[in-house]
Design a protein around this motif. Sequence first.
Motif, mmCIF file in Angstrom:
data_model
loop_
_atom_site.group_PDB
_atom_site.id
_atom_site.type_symbol
_atom_site.label_atom_id
_atom_site.label_comp_id
_atom_site.label_asym_id
_atom_site.label_seq_id
_atom_site.Cartn_x
_atom_site.Cartn_y
_atom_site.Cartn_z
ATOM 1 N N ASP A 29 0.837 -1.201 0.000
ATOM 2 C CA ASP A 29 0.000 0.000 0.000
ATOM 3 C C ASP A 29 0.875 1.254 0.000
ATOM 4 O O ASP A 29 2.108 1.174 0.135
ATOM 5 C CB ASP A 29 -0.949 -0.025 1.200
ATOM 6 N N PRO A 30 0.269 2.432 -0.170
ATOM 7 C CA PRO A 30 1.066 3.674 -0.248
ATOM 8 C C PRO A 30 1.914 3.947 0.983
ATOM 9 O O PRO A 30 2.897 4.690 0.901
ATOM 10 C CB PRO A 30 -0.002 4.756 -0.449
ATOM 11 N N SER A 31 1.550 3.351 2.134
ATOM 12 C CA SER A 31 2.352 3.552 3.354
ATOM 13 C C SER A 31 3.523 2.594 3.440
ATOM 14 O O SER A 31 4.330 2.680 4.364
ATOM 15 C CB SER A 31 1.450 3.375 4.584
ATOM 16 N N GLY A 32 3.611 1.640 2.495
ATOM 17 C CA GLY A 32 4.701 0.672 2.502
ATOM 18 C C GLY A 32 4.360 -0.650 3.150
ATOM 19 O O GLY A 32 5.182 -1.570 3.144
ATOM 20 N N GLY A 33 3.160 -0.794 3.726
ATOM 21 C CA GLY A 33 2.762 -2.066 4.309
ATOM 22 C C GLY A 33 2.527 -3.116 3.238
ATOM 23 O O GLY A 33 1.955 -2.816 2.188
ATOM 24 N N VAL A 34 2.985 -4.329 3.479
ATOM 25 C CA VAL A 34 2.815 -5.424 2.525
ATOM 26 C C VAL A 34 1.867 -6.461 3.110
ATOM 27 O O VAL A 34 2.167 -7.074 4.137
ATOM 28 C CB VAL A 34 4.170 -6.079 2.170
ATOM 29 N N SER A 35 0.708 -6.619 2.472
ATOM 30 C CA SER A 35 -0.314 -7.570 2.909
ATOM 31 C C SER A 35 -0.241 -8.841 2.066
ATOM 32 O O SER A 35 0.284 -8.833 0.947
ATOM 33 C CB SER A 35 -1.706 -6.946 2.788
ATOM 34 N N HIS A 36 -0.806 -9.923 2.605
ATOM 35 C CA HIS A 36 -0.729 -11.218 1.931
ATOM 36 C C HIS A 36 -2.012 -12.007 2.169
ATOM 37 O O HIS A 36 -2.423 -12.205 3.305
ATOM 38 C CB HIS A 36 0.474 -12.008 2.470
ATOM 39 N N TRP A 37 -2.653 -12.436 1.063
ATOM 40 C CA TRP A 37 -3.836 -13.287 1.102
ATOM 41 C C TRP A 37 -3.509 -14.588 0.366
ATOM 42 O O TRP A 37 -2.772 -14.576 -0.625
ATOM 43 C CB TRP A 37 -5.013 -12.638 0.381
ATOM 44 N N GLN A 38 -4.083 -15.700 0.793
ATOM 45 C CA GLN A 38 -3.876 -16.950 0.078
ATOM 46 C C GLN A 38 -5.046 -17.901 0.322
ATOM 47 O O GLN A 38 -5.735 -17.806 1.328
ATOM 48 C CB GLN A 38 -2.562 -17.611 0.483
ATOM 49 N N GLY A 39 -5.256 -18.807 -0.618
ATOM 50 C CA GLY A 39 -6.336 -19.779 -0.491
ATOM 51 C C GLY A 39 -6.797 -20.266 -1.846
ATOM 52 O O GLY A 39 -6.005 -20.382 -2.781
ATOM 53 N N TRP A 40 -8.095 -20.539 -1.938
ATOM 54 C CA TRP A 40 -8.699 -20.978 -3.191
ATOM 55 C C TRP A 40 -9.640 -19.906 -3.705
ATOM 56 O O TRP A 40 -10.325 -19.246 -2.922
ATOM 57 C CB TRP A 40 -9.509 -22.261 -2.992
ATOM 58 N N TYR A 41 -9.687 -19.757 -5.023
ATOM 59 C CA TYR A 41 -10.682 -18.872 -5.617
ATOM 60 C C TYR A 41 -11.716 -19.699 -6.370
ATOM 61 O O TYR A 41 -11.455 -20.812 -6.820
ATOM 62 C CB TYR A 41 -10.041 -17.800 -6.492
ATOM 63 N N ASP A 42 -12.909 -19.132 -6.485
ATOM 64 C CA ASP A 42 -14.084 -19.815 -7.028
ATOM 65 C C ASP A 42 -14.382 -19.275 -8.419
ATOM 66 O O ASP A 42 -14.495 -18.060 -8.603
ATOM 67 C CB ASP A 42 -15.260 -19.550 -6.081
ATOM 68 N N THR A 43 -14.513 -20.179 -9.415
ATOM 69 C CA THR A 43 -14.841 -19.760 -10.781
ATOM 70 C C THR A 43 -16.248 -20.169 -11.191
ATOM 71 O O THR A 43 -16.606 -20.059 -12.358
ATOM 72 C CB THR A 43 -13.842 -20.352 -11.794
ATOM 73 N N GLY A 44 -17.054 -20.641 -10.254
ATOM 74 C CA GLY A 44 -18.430 -20.989 -10.576
ATOM 75 C C GLY A 44 -18.598 -22.436 -10.996
ATOM 76 O O GLY A 44 -17.639 -23.194 -11.158
ATOM 77 N N ASP A 45 -19.856 -22.816 -11.178
ATOM 78 C CA ASP A 45 -20.225 -24.185 -11.530
ATOM 79 C C ASP A 45 -19.692 -24.536 -12.920
ATOM 80 O O ASP A 45 -19.951 -23.802 -13.885
ATOM 81 C CB ASP A 45 -21.750 -24.306 -11.505
ATOM 82 N N PRO A 46 -18.947 -25.645 -13.075
ATOM 83 C CA PRO A 46 -18.376 -25.996 -14.376
ATOM 84 C C PRO A 46 -19.403 -26.323 -15.456
ATOM 85 O O PRO A 46 -19.026 -26.485 -16.621
ATOM 86 C CB PRO A 46 -17.516 -27.226 -14.050
ATOM 87 N N ILE A 47 -20.678 -26.443 -15.078
ATOM 88 C CA ILE A 47 -21.720 -26.676 -16.065
ATOM 89 C C ILE A 47 -22.538 -25.396 -16.267
ATOM 90 O O ILE A 47 -22.580 -24.834 -17.354
ATOM 91 C CB ILE A 47 -22.640 -27.833 -15.634
ATOM 92 N N ALA A 48 -23.158 -24.915 -15.203
ATOM 93 C CA ALA A 48 -24.076 -23.779 -15.317
ATOM 94 C C ALA A 48 -23.368 -22.455 -15.542
ATOM 95 O O ALA A 48 -23.948 -21.529 -16.121
ATOM 96 C CB ALA A 48 -24.942 -23.693 -14.062
ATOM 97 N N ASP A 49 -22.123 -22.344 -15.096
ATOM 98 C CA ASP A 49 -21.423 -21.059 -15.135
ATOM 99 C C ASP A 49 -20.296 -21.026 -16.159
ATOM 100 O O ASP A 49 -19.295 -20.320 -15.978
ATOM 101 C CB ASP A 49 -20.888 -20.714 -13.742
ATOM 102 N N ARG A 50 -20.454 -21.766 -17.242
ATOM 103 C CA ARG A 50 -19.552 -21.680 -18.386
ATOM 104 C C ARG A 50 -20.382 -21.179 -19.566
ATOM 105 O O ARG A 50 -21.107 -21.938 -20.203
ATOM 106 C CB ARG A 50 -18.892 -23.033 -18.691
ATOM 107 N N ILE A 51 -20.313 -19.886 -19.834
ATOM 108 C CA ILE A 51 -21.204 -19.216 -20.771
ATOM 109 C C ILE A 51 -20.437 -18.830 -22.036
ATOM 110 O O ILE A 51 -19.484 -18.046 -21.966
ATOM 111 C CB ILE A 51 -21.827 -17.954 -20.149
ATOM 112 N N PRO A 52 -20.813 -19.365 -23.206
ATOM 113 C CA PRO A 52 -20.124 -18.984 -24.444
ATOM 114 C C PRO A 52 -20.193 -17.486 -24.691
ATOM 115 O O PRO A 52 -21.193 -16.828 -24.386
ATOM 116 C CB PRO A 52 -20.894 -19.766 -25.518
ATOM 117 N N ARG A 53 -19.144 -16.935 -25.259
ATOM 118 C CA ARG A 53 -19.048 -15.488 -25.455
ATOM 119 C C ARG A 53 -20.034 -14.968 -26.493
ATOM 120 O O ARG A 53 -20.210 -13.755 -26.612
ATOM 121 C CB ARG A 53 -17.618 -15.095 -25.855
ATOM 122 N N THR A 54 -20.652 -15.861 -27.282
ATOM 123 C CA THR A 54 -21.703 -15.421 -28.197
ATOM 124 C C THR A 54 -22.964 -15.023 -27.449
ATOM 125 O O THR A 54 -23.842 -14.361 -28.005
ATOM 126 C CB THR A 54 -22.054 -16.529 -29.200
#
Length: 323
Positions: A138-163
């Motif tokens: 951050d602008p004050s020089g502090g260094v933060s750290h997050w870690q874990g898993w991220y969610d991309t949605g349901d592999p069936i319902a949440d895969r939407i073609p760009r058309t």
Amino acid sequence: MFRLALSAFLLATFMVGGSVGPTTGAIQADESHEHEPAAAVGLCGESMDAWHPPTVDGCSTGHEHGDAPPAWLTDAGYSVSFHGAFNTSAMENTHKHAGMKGFLARFNDVDIYFRVHASSNVLDRAARFHSYEVWARDPSGGVSHWQGWYDTGDPIADRIPRTQSDPGRRPIMLVVDRASWDNGVKCEQWYATTASWGWDFGWTICGINALFYPGEHLEQDRAFWKAPPDGPGVGGVRRLEAAWYGASMPGRDHPTGVFWATQFGQIVDGPEAPECTGQTVRAGQSYGNVCLEQFIAPSMSPVKFPNNAVQKDFDTAGAHAPN
């Protein structure tokens, strides 16, 4: 410029999803939480658990990892792991090692380094969860750290073609099928969420490894992958859009200093908390919890629209799909 939706999905629990198991029809996880020892070195003697360049001592590794970790990160005492208990499977260290990508950016006067696992092919689209780490100075020089898993949605319902039009819900992947490709839309967009105290981000990949088709989650073997008409790409053009709201948005309260959380973002009392040996059910699958140390500096400032996106063309000389 595309923009992260600021709707109620940010405060909701994760949607149930996964891929349909070929024998039982039950919703299954695509990546095990079991951790096996990873190979120490790769084809060119490169480390399999840390960033390395695409060419090592004149030897092409066949893949690249984007931006190298910056000096401000290592000066703060951190090292960027391409391995660890937070990975969704041991394959992130071996077969899927090439999908580990670093991205360095500066948004809203905050220096950011993302390390995510993401590749534009059937294996990664069929998985709901992927591992990530984020560091921010951050602008004050502090260094933060997050870690874990991220969610991309349901592999069936949440895969939407760009058309199709973006339905606006998050998390989701806007994917490239043959019709999208034929209409000149050739970049895949991932809109991901993490914990309420973590980051939301969009990750765009141009130069996709494989076209999307319905039911691909049932045919993950590479023999079934559908290459783009001009051949598999290596995903060298990538765009990051990232937002961390802190307490500037209702429902995004967060601790400061050191704290511990499961890979799904459940805050616990410490590494010995009962939850750390418990289970969490997501996407119809029970996962063994992994508790991870987090740090948010009290000086950390919000990062949000506008001016929170950048696109880069990475050096992919010698890389081949999957990358």
